[in-house]
Write a protein that holds these residues in place. Structure first.
Motif: not given
Length: 539
Positions: A25-34
């Motif tokens: 939801a932060a819309g960053d170029r990376w996130d924690m999902e993987r």
């Protein structure tokens, strides 16, 4: 798995730790999902090993699963995140908006004329709204209301009454807070899993286990199950469990060499080892892996249930590591691939492909009949391409997963024995994951094909066939006799609307049966303008 992720190890994991705490939801170029998916698999794997040894007297898979869920479940992980204060200082949960959601270091939101901070008061008011979802009050107040509260022109009680009135009349407001973030319990639990994945990826398995112990998941051999459930933290080095030596129930039966020899001969141990390409150092593990709970002649070992519980976690972890390190699949696709590879249908197919189903020791005629029916359908067409056979395998009826049109039941015992076999290899090899993986690769020749092109869920296939929104319409569920539920799906075909009906034990099963019926019937009639309904029934 160290031999898979060693190439990914890095001395500086700080950027990745930020990634592990960044929500999509932060819309960053990376996130924690993987990383969350990787961490989830490792948590399941490491906890399963811990319980296998610390609940040594328990052979019931249900009891083991219940305890494991208390350790790796979202509720427990949320409490760990809460104790770490992740929501307040670590998790990046919203898009960066300097005007609305950001406060410079050393500053805070507007102070109230009478003392106190406006946003802190809003948070406290939110806690007083009994029966409301956390943070719900923000949706029913405005910036003007906050300004009145700050100036003392509106009391806190008046604001609560105003919010309740607007909620009742559906007059939506909406404000964002710059000093506070709304982070769900689930998101916090997911971040803990992502942190575990981050430490595993960048620091290795041993350091990851040490990190888990520090945050309250101490899976050391010196820990007790109750201590882990209570989330007791430890800064001591985690001591791994010593590999189990054999599968005998007691010291007394361990000396019954003649009985063991008889059972191994009846089992056909030499043939199994030849087929799998793995020679067991301790044959009792192999005997246990192929012993069904109904088989009373084997009193030397327990049935395969506990090995199945272990093997499931080992295979899930290995397959997840392989997909993670060998593809750039997004979280959704990664989950689809893993679900296709680690499921009862696929395991049953692999077991019967090498004819290991013939070696299962059981005394239940019903099992034989189910396996025979399954095999009669499974060998439907040996000339089909491998990817077609894989696709069909994943659509057959499963005793635990939703049944579909084919009316072919995939006996759960087949998948269970496959998992138990790998649980046995894991123990016999001294917890050597590279050995387990080499055997799995040998027995799963379609691995790379599934990874490259995972089969779609049957409902998704129908929706992709008719991509226009609203073209696929499902009826409401109708209760029928015998405890079944029916659902009708309507799709555009041949210039008209066609209906297909499915039945099952629940609405979900009926929907899938109707989708399978539609795809099969339309596939058979490709290019032919045929009318009429089709009835698919799932038992």
């Amino acid at each position: 798995m160290q031999f898979m992720i060693s190439s990914k190890l890095a001395s500086n994991s700080s950027p990745s730790l930020v990634q592990a705490l960044t929500l999509s939801a932060a819309g960053d170029r990376w996130d924690m999902e993987r990383m969350e998916i990787l961490g989830d698999a490792f948590l399941k794997y490491s906890t399963t090993i811990f319980l296998h040894y610390n609940m040594a007297d328990t052979c019931d898979e249900g009891d083991l699963s219940t305890v494991r869920s208390k350790i790796v479940g979202n509720l427990n992980l949320f409490h760990i995140a809460e104790s770490l204060g992740l929501a307040n200082c670590g998790i990046v949960s919203t898009r960066m908006d300097p005007v609305v959601t950001w406060t410079p270091p050393g500053y805070q939101s507007a102070a109230m004329v009478g003392g106190g901070i406006v946003e802190e008061n809003v948070v406290e008011l939110d806690k007083e709204m009994v029966g409301w979802v956390v943070g719900d009050i923000r949706g029913w107040i405005t910036r003007e209301d906050l300004e009145k509260l700050r100036l003392g022109e509106m009391t806190e009680d008046e604001m609560k009454v105003l919010a309740r009135g607007r909620r009742k009349e559906h007059k939506v407001g909406g404000v964002k807070l710059s000093d506070f973030r709304l982070v769900s319990d689930k998101a916090q639990a997911d971040c803990v899993e992502a942190m575990v994945g981050c430490y595993l990826l960048h620091c290795g398995m041993e350091n990851c286990l040490d990190f888990m112990a520090r945050i309250g998941i101490n899976l050391s051999s010196t820990s007790r199950v109750e201590e882990v459930i209570e989330r007791r933290q430890s800064r001591e080095k985690v001591i791994m469990q010593t590999p189990q030596k054999d599968a005998f129930c007691s010291d007394h039966v361990r000396n019954e060499k003649a009985k063991l020899q008889t059972l191994m001969s009846k089992l056909g141990a030499d043939q199994i080892e030849k087929i799998t390409g793995y020679t067991f150092k301790e044959k009792s593990f192999l005997l246990q892996a192929f012993t069904h709970p109904s088989y009373g002649d084997n009193r030397l070992t327990a049935s395969y249930e506990k090995l199945e519980f272990l093997g499931d976690a080992v295979l899930d972890y290995l397959v997840t590591c392989y997909i993670y390190t060998n593809t750039d699949a997004d979280p959704s696709r990664l989950t689809v691939i893993r679900s296709a590879l680690v499921c009862n249908n696929m395991f049953a197919s692999l077991l019967t492909d090498i004819q290991l189903d013939q070696f299962i020791l059981h005394c239940t005629p019903g099992i034989y009949n189910k396996i025979k029916e399954y095999l009669d359908d499974k060998w439907w067409d040996e000339t089909q391409p491998a990817e077609v056979k894989v696709d069909k395998t994943l659509k057959q009826i499963n005793e635990e997963d939703p049944p579909e049109l084919d009316m072919v039941e995939v006996p759960k015992v087949l998948g269970d024995v496959f998992e138990a076999l790998f649980g046995a290899i894991f123990l016999d090899s001294g917890h050597d994951l590279s050995v387990v993986w080499s055997v799995y690769r040998r027995l799963c020749p379609t691995l790379d094909k599934v990874v490259a092109n995972p089969p779609l869920n049957i409902k998704k296939q129908l929706l992709e066939k008719f991509p226009v929104v609203g073209s696929v319409v499902f009826s409401s569920a109708t209760q029928e006799g015998g405890g079944t539920v029916s659902v009708t799906v309507e799709v555009p075909a041949g210039g008209t609307r066609r209906k297909f009906k499915g039945k099952g034990r629940s609405k979900k099963l009926a929907v899938l049966a109707a989708c399978k019926c539609a795809l099969r019937k339309l596939g058979e009639e490709e290019g032919v303008d045929a009318a009429g309904d089709c009835l698919a029934r799932t038992e």
